[in-house]
Design a protein around this motif. Sequence first.
Motif, mmCIF file in Angstrom:
data_model
loop_
_atom_site.group_PDB
_atom_site.id
_atom_site.type_symbol
_atom_site.label_atom_id
_atom_site.label_comp_id
_atom_site.label_asym_id
_atom_site.label_seq_id
_atom_site.Cartn_x
_atom_site.Cartn_y
_atom_site.Cartn_z
ATOM 1 N N ILE A 206 31.378 -0.786 61.765
ATOM 2 C CA ILE A 206 32.840 -0.898 61.809
ATOM 3 C C ILE A 206 33.458 -0.237 60.578
ATOM 4 O O ILE A 206 34.465 0.466 60.658
ATOM 5 C CB ILE A 206 33.282 -2.379 61.892
ATOM 6 C CG1 ILE A 206 32.794 -2.999 63.207
ATOM 7 C CG2 ILE A 206 34.797 -2.495 61.802
ATOM 8 C CD1 ILE A 206 33.065 -4.483 63.312
ATOM 9 N N GLY B 85 33.738 3.340 60.749
ATOM 10 C CA GLY B 85 34.954 3.666 61.496
ATOM 11 C C GLY B 85 36.187 3.599 60.597
ATOM 12 O O GLY B 85 37.076 4.456 60.670
ATOM 13 N N TYR B 86 36.217 2.578 59.731
ATOM 14 C CA TYR B 86 37.330 2.435 58.771
ATOM 15 C C TYR B 86 37.444 3.689 57.924
ATOM 16 O O TYR B 86 38.529 4.254 57.758
ATOM 17 C CB TYR B 86 37.064 1.210 57.884
ATOM 18 C CG TYR B 86 38.077 1.000 56.783
ATOM 19 C CD1 TYR B 86 39.160 0.161 56.968
ATOM 20 C CD2 TYR B 86 37.948 1.630 55.546
ATOM 21 C CE1 TYR B 86 40.084 -0.051 55.959
ATOM 22 C CE2 TYR B 86 38.865 1.441 54.524
ATOM 23 C CZ TYR B 86 39.934 0.596 54.745
ATOM 24 O OH TYR B 86 40.853 0.404 53.745
ATOM 25 N N ILE C 83 38.809 6.678 59.783
ATOM 26 C CA ILE C 83 40.273 6.626 59.899
ATOM 27 C C ILE C 83 40.916 7.068 58.576
ATOM 28 O O ILE C 83 41.869 7.850 58.547
ATOM 29 C CB ILE C 83 40.749 5.198 60.261
ATOM 30 C CG1 ILE C 83 40.500 4.910 61.734
ATOM 31 C CG2 ILE C 83 42.222 5.011 59.944
ATOM 32 C CD1 ILE C 83 41.396 5.664 62.683
ATOM 33 N N THR D 282 48.207 2.401 57.037
ATOM 34 C CA THR D 282 48.479 1.316 57.969
ATOM 35 C C THR D 282 47.376 1.201 59.014
ATOM 36 O O THR D 282 46.903 0.104 59.325
ATOM 37 C CB THR D 282 49.833 1.534 58.658
ATOM 38 O OG1 THR D 282 50.832 1.633 57.649
ATOM 39 C CG2 THR D 282 50.160 0.397 59.591
ATOM 40 N N ARG D 283 46.971 2.350 59.550
ATOM 41 C CA ARG D 283 45.900 2.320 60.552
ATOM 42 C C ARG D 283 44.633 1.729 59.966
ATOM 43 O O ARG D 283 43.986 0.864 60.565
ATOM 44 C CB ARG D 283 45.609 3.742 61.044
ATOM 45 C CG ARG D 283 46.694 4.286 61.920
ATOM 46 C CD ARG D 283 46.330 5.668 62.452
ATOM 47 N NE ARG D 283 47.547 6.315 62.901
ATOM 48 C CZ ARG D 283 48.028 7.437 62.395
ATOM 49 N NH1 ARG D 283 47.362 8.082 61.455
ATOM 50 N NH2 ARG D 283 49.163 7.926 62.849
ATOM 51 N N VAL E 153 44.817 -1.981 59.596
ATOM 52 C CA VAL E 153 44.615 -2.727 60.841
ATOM 53 C C VAL E 153 43.122 -2.775 61.183
ATOM 54 O O VAL E 153 42.611 -3.824 61.605
ATOM 55 C CB VAL E 153 45.435 -2.119 62.002
ATOM 56 C CG1 VAL E 153 45.079 -2.784 63.320
ATOM 57 C CG2 VAL E 153 46.924 -2.284 61.724
ATOM 58 N N VAL E 154 42.410 -1.664 60.953
ATOM 59 C CA VAL E 154 40.956 -1.699 61.172
ATOM 60 C C VAL E 154 40.319 -2.748 60.266
ATOM 61 O O VAL E 154 39.465 -3.529 60.702
ATOM 62 C CB VAL E 154 40.310 -0.323 60.909
ATOM 63 C CG1 VAL E 154 38.798 -0.407 61.077
ATOM 64 C CG2 VAL E 154 40.875 0.718 61.855
ATOM 65 N N LEU F 118 41.631 -5.458 59.111
ATOM 66 C CA LEU F 118 41.910 -6.796 59.629
ATOM 67 C C LEU F 118 41.099 -7.081 60.886
ATOM 68 O O LEU F 118 40.563 -8.176 61.063
ATOM 69 C CB LEU F 118 43.401 -6.947 59.933
ATOM 70 C CG LEU F 118 44.311 -6.960 58.701
ATOM 71 C CD1 LEU F 118 45.750 -7.199 59.109
ATOM 72 C CD2 LEU F 118 43.863 -8.046 57.726
ATOM 73 N N VAL F 119 40.996 -6.074 61.763
ATOM 74 C CA VAL F 119 40.202 -6.257 62.982
ATOM 75 C C VAL F 119 38.761 -6.606 62.597
ATOM 76 O O VAL F 119 38.156 -7.517 63.170
ATOM 77 C CB VAL F 119 40.236 -4.969 63.847
ATOM 78 C CG1 VAL F 119 39.185 -5.023 64.949
ATOM 79 C CG2 VAL F 119 41.616 -4.782 64.466
ATOM 80 N N ALA F 120 38.227 -5.904 61.607
ATOM 81 C CA ALA F 120 36.860 -6.166 61.168
ATOM 82 C C ALA F 120 36.737 -7.592 60.631
ATOM 83 O O ALA F 120 35.832 -8.335 61.011
ATOM 84 C CB ALA F 120 36.447 -5.158 60.106
ATOM 85 N N LEU G 152 46.175 2.322 67.672
ATOM 86 C CA LEU G 152 45.793 2.680 66.304
ATOM 87 C C LEU G 152 45.422 4.155 66.201
ATOM 88 O O LEU G 152 45.763 4.832 65.237
ATOM 89 C CB LEU G 152 44.617 1.801 65.875
ATOM 90 C CG LEU G 152 44.269 1.757 64.396
ATOM 91 C CD1 LEU G 152 43.754 0.382 64.039
ATOM 92 C CD2 LEU G 152 43.236 2.775 64.031
ATOM 93 N N ILE H 235 34.005 5.069 68.123
ATOM 94 C CA ILE H 235 33.404 4.622 66.862
ATOM 95 C C ILE H 235 34.003 3.288 66.434
ATOM 96 O O ILE H 235 33.333 2.421 65.906
ATOM 97 C CB ILE H 235 33.642 5.663 65.743
ATOM 98 C CG1 ILE H 235 32.844 6.924 66.031
ATOM 99 C CG2 ILE H 235 33.225 5.098 64.391
ATOM 100 C CD1 ILE H 235 33.046 7.981 64.962
ATOM 101 N N LEU H 236 35.306 3.125 66.664
ATOM 102 C CA LEU H 236 35.969 1.882 66.275
ATOM 103 C C LEU H 236 35.761 0.786 67.310
ATOM 104 O O LEU H 236 35.499 -0.367 66.981
ATOM 105 C CB LEU H 236 37.467 2.124 66.093
ATOM 106 C CG LEU H 236 37.893 2.974 64.905
ATOM 107 C CD1 LEU H 236 39.376 3.228 64.948
ATOM 108 C CD2 LEU H 236 37.520 2.276 63.616
ATOM 109 N N LEU I 6 45.670 -11.082 67.286
ATOM 110 C CA LEU I 6 45.695 -10.003 66.312
ATOM 111 C C LEU I 6 46.522 -8.819 66.827
ATOM 112 O O LEU I 6 47.348 -8.249 66.111
ATOM 113 C CB LEU I 6 44.267 -9.550 66.005
ATOM 114 C CG LEU I 6 44.124 -8.540 64.880
ATOM 115 C CD1 LEU I 6 44.577 -9.159 63.571
ATOM 116 C CD2 LEU I 6 42.690 -8.050 64.760
ATOM 117 N N LEU J 177 51.781 -0.651 64.063
ATOM 118 C CA LEU J 177 51.198 0.630 64.471
ATOM 119 C C LEU J 177 52.195 1.484 65.232
ATOM 120 O O LEU J 177 52.249 2.698 65.072
ATOM 121 C CB LEU J 177 49.967 0.391 65.344
ATOM 122 C CG LEU J 177 48.781 -0.248 64.629
ATOM 123 C CD1 LEU J 177 47.700 -0.631 65.626
ATOM 124 C CD2 LEU J 177 48.226 0.715 63.588
#
Lengths: 254, 222, 224
Positions: free
Chosen positions: A136, A139-140, A143, A155-156, A159-160, A162-164, B152, B165-166, B210, B218
């Motif tokens: 993950i 991926g961060y 981005i 910002t993107r 969010v990654v 936070l998702v992680a 995103l 990937i994400l 979330l 976004l």
Amino acid sequence: MTQTSENATARTGTGSRFTFWLGVAVIAGAVALVVLGFFAAPADDEQRDAVRMIFVHVPSALLTYVAFSMTAVGSLMWIWKRSLWWDITAHAAAEIGVIFCALTLFTGSVWGRPTWNTYWDWGDVRLVTTLILFLIMIGYLSIRASGGDEEATSTRAAVVGLVAAVNLPIVNRSVEWWFDRTLHQKSSLTDGNLEDMTLFTLVVGIAVWAAFFLWAMIHRFRIAWLERELRVGDLDEAIIERRAEALHDESPVL
Amino acid sequence: MLRDVRLVALKDLRIEWRSRVTLSQIVPFAALVLVLFGFALDANRPVLETATSGLFWITVMFVATMAVQRSTAVEINDGARRALLLAGIEPIAVFLGKTVAIAAQLLVVQVLLVAGVIVLYGASVGQWVLLLATCVVATVGIAAAGSLLGALVAGVRARETVLPILLLPILAPVLIGATRAFDDALGSVAVDGWAWLGLLAGFGAINLVLGALAYGVLLEET
Amino acid sequence: MVRLRGVVALLGRFPALAGVDLEIDAREIVLVQGPNGAGKSTLLRVCAGLLRVESGTAEVLGHDLSVDRAAVRRSVGLLGHDTALYDDLTVLENLQFWAAASRVAPESVLPALDRLGVASRLHAVAVSRLSAGQRRRVALAGVVVRRPTLWLLDEPHAGLDQRGRDLVDQLVVDAARAGATVVMASHELDRTVDLATRHVTVAGGTITADRQVRAAEPGDHDAS
């Protein structure tokens, strides 16, 4: 390390008196750790020399999670307060965290070979969770590297982050249930089975690696900060350049 | 707000119905993957039977990335995303609407995939209720995480390659959980499928919340 | 209507607007002209609340752009470069979605299409099958549907036939007479110079000339 001493005197560098001495301490600590780890600490009854891997594995695993926690907090603070400081911290921690994470996975599987007789054990919850987290965070970073508008990228990435952070507990839980058992050692620090010298070396190891982490974080943060400042400087210049375009305007005067 | 959710979901589904990307491309792709797995595992019935649940959900993951790509592309083309911003629909409604549309498409594909594994892999369904519940609950989670990550990557140049990937590592718990639950439903491994359903529900809830919170941030970054 | 002071706006790291001061009042018809890449489109996008203002102060329709861009977006009518239509939906479906999303009565869709001369036989045709000019007309109808008080038109005449251009001119004049403000970026000077009440020249992300050429359109209920 020579860079550190050079930078300590240059104002535009990323070093300071503090990071210089911190770097010196890390080198000294690393030497001490090698001596302690290879000669002072005894071999384990079962794991034999492989036990020495914990002097790298445990500190890097701890710092991986420290780093990614900083990324998570930084992500939140960017979205919430638009704090540039936290944005850069999140980015720096993610990069360094990915390196520590790779180190954790590498040492873990090298250690697993003689101890569990396999490089990779799918039943090990912490290792599998850490691998998913590693993916993950890759991926961060992709981005982060995607270019385009800077704030949008922040910002993107946030969010990654936070998702992680939000999904990590459920990843961990799923892997845990999946095998319903785990090979992983109980926490080496607290289970009381370590020899005194081994425990002492491990504590030294954690301290040395943490100092290195701090050193790397400060430098990485300052690099990013200087890059920003350069761009802000650039912005003023860019505005002047942009306005100068008007001089070449040949459109009809109305 | 429900009205706007409905509006966005119906809009996406109508676009889907008109362009038939799901029916004419995604469904054949899913069928193809099932066939290729058959080749890869040497059409070995016992192996296929034990692997059926996993292969099913791997296929769903691939399909999900395609569906999310498509859902994002629809808004990117001709700057339609800007229209959503200008219209002033609540971002939460856009998020939920697009999630519903993705979920609906995934469920259609899954119905056909279930038929596919019964025919091609000789799977036999022991517990239909568990199977259906797993599909629905897992799909909610996949669609929620998918539509959030779709938004995103919307402004990213290499979005086609960044999305998988994400998305795929985030979906790991769904793959694990839904596969175990299917193992139970298909009777291939003795596990408690309903317990796994709880985990899938947790994943869905977390990612819905979330997404609802983060989608607006976004959408602003046009 | 629009008050910009020292506005800088970035596209990535490029300052597309490099310090813009502009004040526009009700009923004005402002022609924004200038060379390609001058920042005309960016100016319109900033006014529409679509771009973040990097520095300077900006107020549109009474909303501070640094505080509430969403409120600005909800109330302006923007015709951009792209038409922001869904290819796979029909003309009618696109506008009905737009009207519903904008909370405008669906009854306003048909008159708007009529106003832009979009023939009723096209209503059930997928937008992907329209010509570029027809697409622009549908997008313009989308602006009309909203009855905005601030019209932001980026090259409104582009790609339109003679009749379409006349329709746009009429639309602009009628909007101003009804009390709205129109800002249009255009290269079609022979057509727009006389239409506009004010000429603004943009170059290098700044305003290099700004001249009122005639009185703003009198309102419908204006005594003058």
